[in-house]
Scaffold this motif. Structure first.
Motif: not given
Length: 286
Positions: A45-54, A189-192, A207-210, A221-230
């Protein structure tokens, strides 16, 4: 050509599509039936790069075996191969699907079950063909035909699926009560950014959590809910509640998740009552 001609053309085209689709399924030559579906194992598994596309999912290396030849393959999901992998850890099983005899044309799928019979599009064509006569009857004989024709089957479908939805809700609530809690961290935190036809620009943040499970599985894993100020969450420590049998099922706020299921079921029940009532009104006023 009058509207009767257009109606005949509409029903003929979609009826033909449905017949061809069902015929291919019955003879075992639909695309789904001609595909091979097997299980692959995530090796890396390769950790996603911050700011890359989801959109492409978490980058993984997967090994699988072709059932017919026994040959082993090791592949990656670079370039968006099939469904997005939103949760990954070494040793996780994922579905691999490809045309028979062409394992290099693989696609990943999150569904580990056997492939279906390819009846989705033919069934959709039947629905479209059915809609034609209902609309024509409503125009020719009045709006009650539309209420009865559309709301009647919809109400029957809702009544059929409601018990299953209730069971799913209860199972989900029971699963929340048995979830294990571990410490996690937002690693990226991935951004599109997308722009619609009117020039309006929208930004999507994922956001991506580990976290590491109690039995030692390192999950990304992707975390698409439950996180304030992503937007500003990179590096934040969080508490992750996950299902021990499947760490891909996790939440950050158990109580919020539990509350969200209550109005959802109310909406389903109320919607079914309204649709059934509309069908009854249509039948009574004919």
């Amino acid at each position: 050509m009058g509207w009767h001609g257009y109606l005949t053309l509409w029903c003929g085209v979609f009826g033909t599509v449905a017949l061809v689709g069902y015929g291919r399924a019955l003879t075992g030559v639909s695309r789904a039936q001609r595909s091979v579906r097997t299980k692959g194992l995530i090796e890396r598994v390769t950790e996603p790069r911050h700011g890359s596309s989801p959109h492409e999912g978490i980058a993984v290396v997967v090994s699988f075996q072709d059932p017919s030849s026994g040959q082993e393959f090791t592949v990656t999901n670079d370039g968006g191969r099939g469904e997005r992998i939103g949760a990954a850890w070494t040793g996780r099983e994922v579905g691999v699907e490809y045309p028979r005899g062409r394992p290099h044309a693989f696609r990943f799928t999150n569904d580990l079950s056997e492939g279906g019979r390819g009846l989705g599009w033919p069934t959709f064509a039947v629905i479209l063909a059915y809609a034609g006569p209902v609309v024509a009857a409503a125009i020719a004989w009045g709006w009650p035909w539309a209420l009865l024709g559309f709301c009647g089957p919809w109400a029957l479908s809702g009544a059929y699926h409601l018990p299953g939805n209730l069971r799913d809700r209860n199972r989900r609530l029971d699963a929340l009560a048995t979830m294990a809690a571990v410490s996690g961290r937002v690693v990226a935190v991935l951004k599109s950014v997308s722009t619609d036809d009117d020039g309006y620009t929208s930004t999507r943040l994922v956001p991506v959590v580990s976290f590491t499970t109690l039995d030692g599985r390192a999950v990304t894993a992707y975390c698409e809910s439950g996180l304030r100020d992503p937007a500003g969450s990179q590096g934040r420590d969080v508490t992750v509640h996950y299902a021990p049998e499947d760490p891909a099922v996790f939440v950050l706020d158990v109580e919020a998740e539990r509350r969200s299921w209550k109005p959802d079921m109310v909406v389903n029940v109320v919607g079914l009552v309204v649709i059934a009532a509309a069908a009854v009104v249509g039948a009574v006023t004919l």
